[in-house]
Design a protein around this motif. Structure first.
Motif, mmCIF file in Angstrom:
data_model
loop_
_atom_site.group_PDB
_atom_site.id
_atom_site.type_symbol
_atom_site.label_atom_id
_atom_site.label_comp_id
_atom_site.label_asym_id
_atom_site.label_seq_id
_atom_site.Cartn_x
_atom_site.Cartn_y
_atom_site.Cartn_z
ATOM 1 N N ASP A 166 0.643 -1.294 0.006
ATOM 2 C CA ASP A 166 -0.067 -0.119 -0.001
ATOM 3 C C ASP A 166 0.741 1.353 -0.038
ATOM 4 O OD1 ASP A 166 -2.526 -1.040 -0.096
ATOM 5 O OD2 ASP A 166 -2.764 -1.092 2.235
ATOM 6 N N GLU A 167 1.840 1.187 0.750
ATOM 7 C CA GLU A 167 2.811 2.362 0.988
ATOM 8 C C GLU A 167 3.711 2.555 -0.422
ATOM 9 O OE1 GLU A 167 4.856 3.371 4.471
ATOM 10 O OE2 GLU A 167 3.803 1.896 5.800
ATOM 11 N N ALA A 168 4.001 1.346 -0.751
ATOM 12 C CA ALA A 168 5.094 1.556 -1.837
ATOM 13 C C ALA A 168 4.754 2.317 -3.161
ATOM 14 C CB ALA A 168 5.648 0.227 -2.471
ATOM 15 N N ARG A 169 5.562 3.062 -3.894
ATOM 16 C CA ARG A 169 5.208 3.932 -4.836
ATOM 17 C C ARG A 169 4.993 2.871 -6.138
ATOM 18 N NH1 ARG A 169 6.860 9.399 -4.733
ATOM 19 N NH2 ARG A 169 6.602 10.284 -2.854
ATOM 20 N N PHE A 170 5.775 1.756 -6.307
ATOM 21 C CA PHE A 170 5.480 0.796 -7.404
ATOM 22 C C PHE A 170 6.211 -0.476 -6.552
ATOM 23 C CE2 PHE A 170 9.823 2.564 -7.996
ATOM 24 C CZ PHE A 170 10.599 1.599 -7.932
ATOM 25 N N ALA A 171 5.721 -1.681 -7.481
ATOM 26 C CA ALA A 171 6.428 -3.069 -7.099
ATOM 27 C C ALA A 171 6.442 -3.564 -8.504
ATOM 28 C CB ALA A 171 5.264 -3.754 -6.342
ATOM 29 N N VAL A 172 7.665 -4.300 -8.473
ATOM 30 C CA VAL A 172 8.471 -4.876 -9.637
ATOM 31 C C VAL A 172 8.227 -6.426 -9.393
ATOM 32 C CG1 VAL A 172 10.413 -5.536 -11.287
ATOM 33 C CG2 VAL A 172 9.946 -3.202 -10.030
ATOM 34 N N SER A 173 7.465 -7.129 -10.466
ATOM 35 C CA SER A 173 7.546 -8.856 -10.435
ATOM 36 C C SER A 173 8.400 -9.118 -11.771
ATOM 37 C CB SER A 173 5.938 -9.064 -10.821
ATOM 38 O OG SER A 173 5.875 -10.194 -11.261
ATOM 39 N N PHE A 174 9.061 -10.286 -11.440
ATOM 40 C CA PHE A 174 9.720 -10.927 -12.552
ATOM 41 C C PHE A 174 8.947 -11.429 -13.833
ATOM 42 C CE2 PHE A 174 13.102 -11.498 -9.037
ATOM 43 C CZ PHE A 174 13.733 -10.499 -9.287
ATOM 44 N N THR A 175 7.956 -11.862 -13.404
ATOM 45 C CA THR A 175 7.103 -12.754 -14.324
ATOM 46 C C THR A 175 5.336 -12.271 -14.330
ATOM 47 O OG1 THR A 175 6.397 -14.583 -12.963
ATOM 48 C CG2 THR A 175 8.285 -14.647 -14.253
ATOM 49 N N GLU A 176 4.710 -12.573 -15.359
ATOM 50 C CA GLU A 176 3.354 -12.228 -15.249
ATOM 51 C C GLU A 176 2.751 -13.016 -14.451
ATOM 52 O OE1 GLU A 176 1.402 -10.060 -16.647
ATOM 53 O OE2 GLU A 176 2.541 -9.201 -18.415
ATOM 54 N N ALA A 177 2.994 -14.392 -14.231
ATOM 55 C CA ALA A 177 2.342 -15.337 -13.249
ATOM 56 C C ALA A 177 2.608 -14.663 -11.942
ATOM 57 C CB ALA A 177 3.103 -16.778 -13.440
ATOM 58 N N MET A 178 4.015 -14.436 -11.551
ATOM 59 C CA MET A 178 4.063 -13.790 -10.167
ATOM 60 C C MET A 178 3.312 -12.592 -10.020
ATOM 61 S SD MET A 178 7.675 -12.365 -8.620
ATOM 62 C CE MET A 178 8.746 -13.629 -8.845
ATOM 63 N N LYS A 179 3.246 -11.633 -11.014
ATOM 64 C CA LYS A 179 2.326 -10.734 -10.667
ATOM 65 C C LYS A 179 0.675 -10.945 -10.480
ATOM 66 C CE LYS A 179 -0.013 -6.667 -13.325
ATOM 67 N NZ LYS A 179 0.175 -5.741 -14.517
ATOM 68 N N GLU A 180 0.333 -12.212 -11.226
ATOM 69 C CA GLU A 180 -1.108 -12.382 -11.122
ATOM 70 C C GLU A 180 -1.225 -13.212 -9.671
ATOM 71 O OE1 GLU A 180 -3.768 -11.776 -12.911
ATOM 72 O OE2 GLU A 180 -2.466 -10.749 -13.949
ATOM 73 N N THR A 181 -0.172 -13.866 -9.317
ATOM 74 C CA THR A 181 -0.369 -14.212 -7.755
ATOM 75 C C THR A 181 -0.383 -13.144 -6.763
ATOM 76 O OG1 THR A 181 0.956 -16.123 -8.203
ATOM 77 C CG2 THR A 181 1.114 -16.033 -6.036
ATOM 78 N N ALA A 182 0.435 -12.161 -6.861
ATOM 79 C CA ALA A 182 0.492 -11.007 -5.949
ATOM 80 C C ALA A 182 -1.129 -10.483 -6.167
ATOM 81 C CB ALA A 182 1.418 -10.102 -6.350
ATOM 82 N N ALA A 183 -1.468 -10.280 -7.177
ATOM 83 C CA ALA A 183 -2.800 -9.609 -7.482
ATOM 84 C C ALA A 183 -3.966 -10.231 -6.884
ATOM 85 C CB ALA A 183 -2.956 -9.230 -8.858
ATOM 86 N N ALA A 184 -3.799 -11.880 -6.607
ATOM 87 C CA ALA A 184 -4.685 -12.359 -6.119
ATOM 88 C C ALA A 184 -4.804 -12.223 -4.718
ATOM 89 C CB ALA A 184 -4.837 -13.922 -6.523
ATOM 90 N N TYR A 185 -3.519 -12.023 -3.921
ATOM 91 C CA TYR A 185 -3.528 -11.839 -2.802
ATOM 92 C C TYR A 185 -3.968 -10.350 -2.186
ATOM 93 C CZ TYR A 185 -1.254 -16.109 -1.631
ATOM 94 O OH TYR A 185 -0.784 -17.451 -1.413
#
Length: 341
Positions: free
Chosen positions: A105-124
């Protein structure tokens, strides 16, 4: 801008390799970037002091939980890079998952190495989807041309009296999530039948207690050799001289060791987990195994099939060149850091 870059791990670990690459990208754009190990600090309060005294204007953390919790409530803006165990392991703990949500919430941005990792994070954490930028690891390899291979083998206590040695290289920090003992028994049994095969485990003792456990096990395992971490250019020279690079991790974000082996045109055999399957297509750019026995079977078939070796390393090199550009990674981080101004 003067930036603090927080990353967990000692020299020779993937997080530190990633941190140094990002540091190089940011310094090339004129920023001052100082790397610090998360284990040097116990709380956000401990980080607040160097942030003030060293006049840092922004921060970047690798690993949402280990680095991010030290940046919570920071007086400077920060960004986060997912490490691997944060999204794959720490999310299994409700409290850690809650804390990571607050950090993101506080971070200005987050970096994911893969689309799959992004989708996992977005699910949480669905509300932070728009903050996540997908940027694969950029790979560049430089090997030490004057590396003394004969001396390395002597130090590893590998006799060079065979016409053909088949050396399998497992590069990892000694900690449980890397599971360096996963293949030891099966490999040792194989070595007793075929003495030309050897497994070399190389990396720093990240978890000293577990490292002792690894050392004791390896001492009793014929054909398996444990060596400390060496400089990156030497490691790349060792990689080039080995038959294959091995990964046996329980969990991975994106293994730089695998990608570097691909770039160096060395075959890869990796445990079939999501992080590895995201960058390896089985029997096309590498081999994926699901048990120690399958690892041995695939290794034996690879030894017997030089044409498969040639085809895999050519396709793997092509994959890394197309999808893991060091220049593209540089542009991405130099752009993202502007969000911290």
């Amino acid at each position: 801008m003067r930036l603090l870059l927080l990353a967990p791990g000692r020299a020779g670990t993937g997080n530190v390799t990633t941190a140094r690459r990002i540091q190089d990208h940011l310094e090339a754009a004129g920023h001052a970037c100082i790397i610090r190990d998360t284990s040097d600090y116990e709380s956000p309060l401990a980080v607040a002091d160097p942030v003030s005294s060293k006049n840092f204007e922004a921060a970047l953390g690798i690993h949402v939980y280990k680095a991010g919790r030290l940046l919570q409530g920071s007086r400077v803006p920060f960004g986060i890079v997912f490490g691997g165990t944060d999204i794959n392991e720490d999310t299994k703990c409700d409290e850690k998952c809650r804390v990571m949500g607050a950090i993101l919430d506080e971070a200005r941005f987050a970096v994911s190495f893969t689309e799959a990792m992004k989708e996992t994070a977005a699910a949480y954490w669905p509300h932070i989807r728009s903050k996540i930028h997908v940027q694969s690891q950029g790979i560049v390899t430089v090997h030490n041309a004057s590396f003394n291979w004969k001396k390395f083998l002597q130090n590893a206590e590998i006799l060079q009296d065979k016409d053909h040695l088949y050396l399998f290289l497992l590069i990892c920090g000694l900690r449980r999530v890397k599971d360096p003992l996963y293949l030891v028994d099966a490999f040792s049994d194989w070595h007793r039948k075929e003495s030309s095969v050897h497994l070399i485990i190389i990396g720093p003792a990240v978890d000293p207690v577990f490292a002792e456990e690894v050392k004791e096990k390896v001492q009793r395992a014929a054909g398996v050799h444990l060596l400390p971490a060496i400089p990156q250019e030497d490691l790349h020279a060792v990689t080039r001289n080995c038959f294959a690079v091995v990964n046996s991790s329980i969990s991975e974000g994106m293994s730089a060791a695998i990608l570097e082996a691909m770039d160096l045109q060395v075959p890869v055999l990796a445990r079939n987990i999501p992080g590895n399957a995201a960058i390896i297509t089985h029997k096309t750019t590498g081999l994926l195994y699901s048990s120690p026995q399958e690892f041995v079977q695939l290794s034996q078939s690879l030894i017997r099939d030089p044409s498969l070796q040639r085809e895999m390393v050519a396709r793997a090199k092509e994959y890394v060149t197309q999808h893991h550009s060091w220049d593209e990674e540089r542009k991405a981080y130099q752009h993202l850091v502007l969000k911290l101004q």
